[in-house]
Design a protein around this motif. Sequence first.
Motif, PDB file in Angstrom:
ATOM      1  N   HIS A 296       0.228  -0.042  -9.558  1.00 13.92           N
ATOM      2  CA  HIS A 296       1.229  -1.108  -9.659  1.00 13.92           C
ATOM      3  C   HIS A 296       1.761  -1.542  -8.286  1.00 13.92           C
ATOM      4  O   HIS A 296       1.927  -2.732  -8.022  1.00 13.92           O
ATOM      5  N   TYR A 297       2.037  -0.556  -7.400  1.00 11.73           N
ATOM      6  CA  TYR A 297       2.681  -0.871  -6.120  1.00 11.73           C
ATOM      7  C   TYR A 297       1.794  -0.645  -4.901  1.00 11.73           C
ATOM      8  O   TYR A 297       2.206  -0.933  -3.778  1.00 11.73           O
ATOM      9  N   GLY A 298       0.586  -0.103  -5.111  1.00  9.98           N
ATOM     10  CA  GLY A 298      -0.319   0.103  -3.988  1.00  9.98           C
ATOM     11  C   GLY A 298      -0.050   1.366  -3.201  1.00  9.98           C
ATOM     12  O   GLY A 298      -0.707   1.634  -2.192  1.00  9.98           O
ATOM     13  N   LYS A 299       0.950   2.157  -3.626  1.00 11.04           N
ATOM     14  CA  LYS A 299       1.303   3.402  -2.952  1.00 11.04           C
ATOM     15  C   LYS A 299       1.663   4.443  -4.000  1.00 11.04           C
ATOM     16  O   LYS A 299       2.127   4.093  -5.099  1.00 11.04           O
ATOM     17  N   THR A 300       1.499   5.705  -3.659  1.00 10.41           N
ATOM     18  CA  THR A 300       1.950   6.761  -4.562  1.00 10.41           C
ATOM     19  C   THR A 300       3.480   6.801  -4.514  1.00 10.41           C
ATOM     20  O   THR A 300       4.090   6.273  -3.566  1.00 10.41           O
ATOM     21  N   PRO A 301       4.144   7.402  -5.499  1.00  7.98           N
ATOM     22  CA  PRO A 301       5.608   7.498  -5.451  1.00  7.98           C
ATOM     23  C   PRO A 301       6.116   8.146  -4.164  1.00  7.98           C
ATOM     24  O   PRO A 301       7.122   7.703  -3.594  1.00  7.98           O
ATOM     25  N   THR A 302       5.434   9.192  -3.701  1.00  8.08           N
ATOM     26  CA  THR A 302       5.857   9.868  -2.469  1.00  8.08           C
ATOM     27  C   THR A 302       5.752   8.940  -1.270  1.00  8.08           C
ATOM     28  O   THR A 302       6.673   8.840  -0.440  1.00  8.08           O
ATOM     29  N   GLN A 303       4.621   8.226  -1.141  1.00 10.72           N
ATOM     30  CA  GLN A 303       4.428   7.280  -0.037  1.00 10.72           C
ATOM     31  C   GLN A 303       5.457   6.155  -0.090  1.00 10.72           C
ATOM     32  O   GLN A 303       6.009   5.745   0.930  1.00 10.72           O
ATOM     33  N   PHE A 304       5.730   5.680  -1.297  1.00 10.21           N
ATOM     34  CA  PHE A 304       6.691   4.584  -1.471  1.00 10.21           C
ATOM     35  C   PHE A 304       8.071   5.011  -0.986  1.00 10.21           C
ATOM     36  O   PHE A 304       8.745   4.269  -0.259  1.00 10.21           O
ATOM     37  N   ARG A 305       8.486   6.218  -1.374  1.00  7.33           N
ATOM     38  CA  ARG A 305       9.823   6.704  -0.961  1.00  7.33           C
ATOM     39  C   ARG A 305       9.883   6.946   0.542  1.00  7.33           C
ATOM     40  O   ARG A 305      10.887   6.591   1.197  1.00  7.33           O
ATOM     41  N   GLU A 306       8.839   7.540   1.126  1.00 12.07           N
ATOM     42  CA  GLU A 306       8.832   7.826   2.552  1.00 12.07           C
ATOM     43  C   GLU A 306       8.897   6.540   3.383  1.00 12.07           C
ATOM     44  O   GLU A 306       9.635   6.462   4.372  1.00 12.07           O
ATOM     45  N   GLU A 307       8.120   5.528   2.987  1.00 12.41           N
ATOM     46  CA  GLU A 307       8.112   4.265   3.747  1.00 12.41           C
ATOM     47  C   GLU A 307       9.428   3.529   3.587  1.00 12.41           C
ATOM     48  O   GLU A 307       9.899   2.838   4.509  1.00 12.41           O
ATOM     49  N   ALA A 308      10.045   3.638   2.413  1.00  6.16           N
ATOM     50  CA  ALA A 308      11.327   2.976   2.172  1.00  6.16           C
ATOM     51  C   ALA A 308      12.445   3.602   2.999  1.00  6.16           C
ATOM     52  O   ALA A 308      13.435   2.946   3.340  1.00  6.16           O
ATOM     53  N   ALA A 309      12.277   4.886   3.347  1.00  5.15           N
ATOM     54  CA  ALA A 309      13.326   5.587   4.117  1.00  5.15           C
ATOM     55  C   ALA A 309      13.245   5.296   5.604  1.00  5.15           C
ATOM     56  O   ALA A 309      14.177   5.618   6.346  1.00  5.15           O
ATOM     57  N   LEU A 310      12.142   4.695   6.052  1.00  4.62           N
ATOM     58  CA  LEU A 310      11.992   4.412   7.495  1.00  4.62           C
ATOM     59  C   LEU A 310      12.879   3.253   7.940  1.00  4.62           C
ATOM     60  O   LEU A 310      13.118   2.320   7.197  1.00  4.62           O
TER      61      LEU A 310
END
Length: 310
Positions: A296-310
């Motif tokens: 759905h988003y092109g990233k795993t949940p872990t990757q999505f959260r890590e990139e959002a925190a940057l």
Amino acid sequence: MIGSEFGIIDLNEFQCLVLVPLRNGKKEDLQRLGERLIKWFKEHYLREVTVVIGGVLDRGSLFGQQFSEMETVLENKFFYDDSTVLFSHLASFTNEREADSMDEALMELTEDIKRRRYDIAKMRLAQLFEIMQNSDRFTVTYVKYLSTDIAKTLFEASVQKDPDQFQRHLDMVYKTSKLSDLKSVMLDIICFSEPAGDNSSETIRKAIEDVVHIIEHEYNTDLSLDILAERVYLTPSYLSHLFKRNKGISIIKYLTVHRMEQARRLLLTTNRKIAQISRDVGYTNIPYFSSLFKTHYGKTPTQFREEAAL
């Protein structure tokens, strides 16, 4: 599994008879044995089976009688969707309140059909089948006869009568092999009998709104097309057709999108673990949830959260 010596007779390619010694056996013990056999067949062969437990054989002359009773009870598997354990020697009984409820529901259903209140008729039909599902006093023959009588009432109430379609409906009724399938067939017959103008009426709009409301408020529970269809008194195939026609996407896609949006929100606004978020949005299979999220988003949940925190 049986835990003692036993005899087995292969009756045909679909049935076998197992004879076991009864040593201080109780009904509950036999029930558990039947359930273990069912579980074994599911695990090893992925097959649903019905176990019918007969009475005690204390002399050879009773064998034919016991077997005949077991064959008769086997018909009751029509009323069950999945594997089940049945007892041939349990006496059936007639509940007067149950009979009154059945007669009342049938009369109301007939009246709703004659008045062409098809939306209410669907609810009455669901009530009727619930009574039959929870009873042991109705035979398969009677249930199918009752269904053909309802189909006849629908045919007579319809504006455009199609004798050929009516005959096809009767054939569908008699070919069903379990009660849930018969219920779906009968709901389809009601939907077919409903005038085209009513299909786009307030009733349909309300059903779609109810499905959306259920998805948006109960997305964290075990939802499926069958469950949603039952909640709004429509068949799965008919509801699927109506929903896609009204919303432009399938029900399952709509449910998945909503769950993914909620997962995204939780990832951004909470510190919950991925496993907890997966369960919070209705997925007990965490790898499956992660796979859907990545699709759905092109990233795993872990990757999505890590990139959002940057």
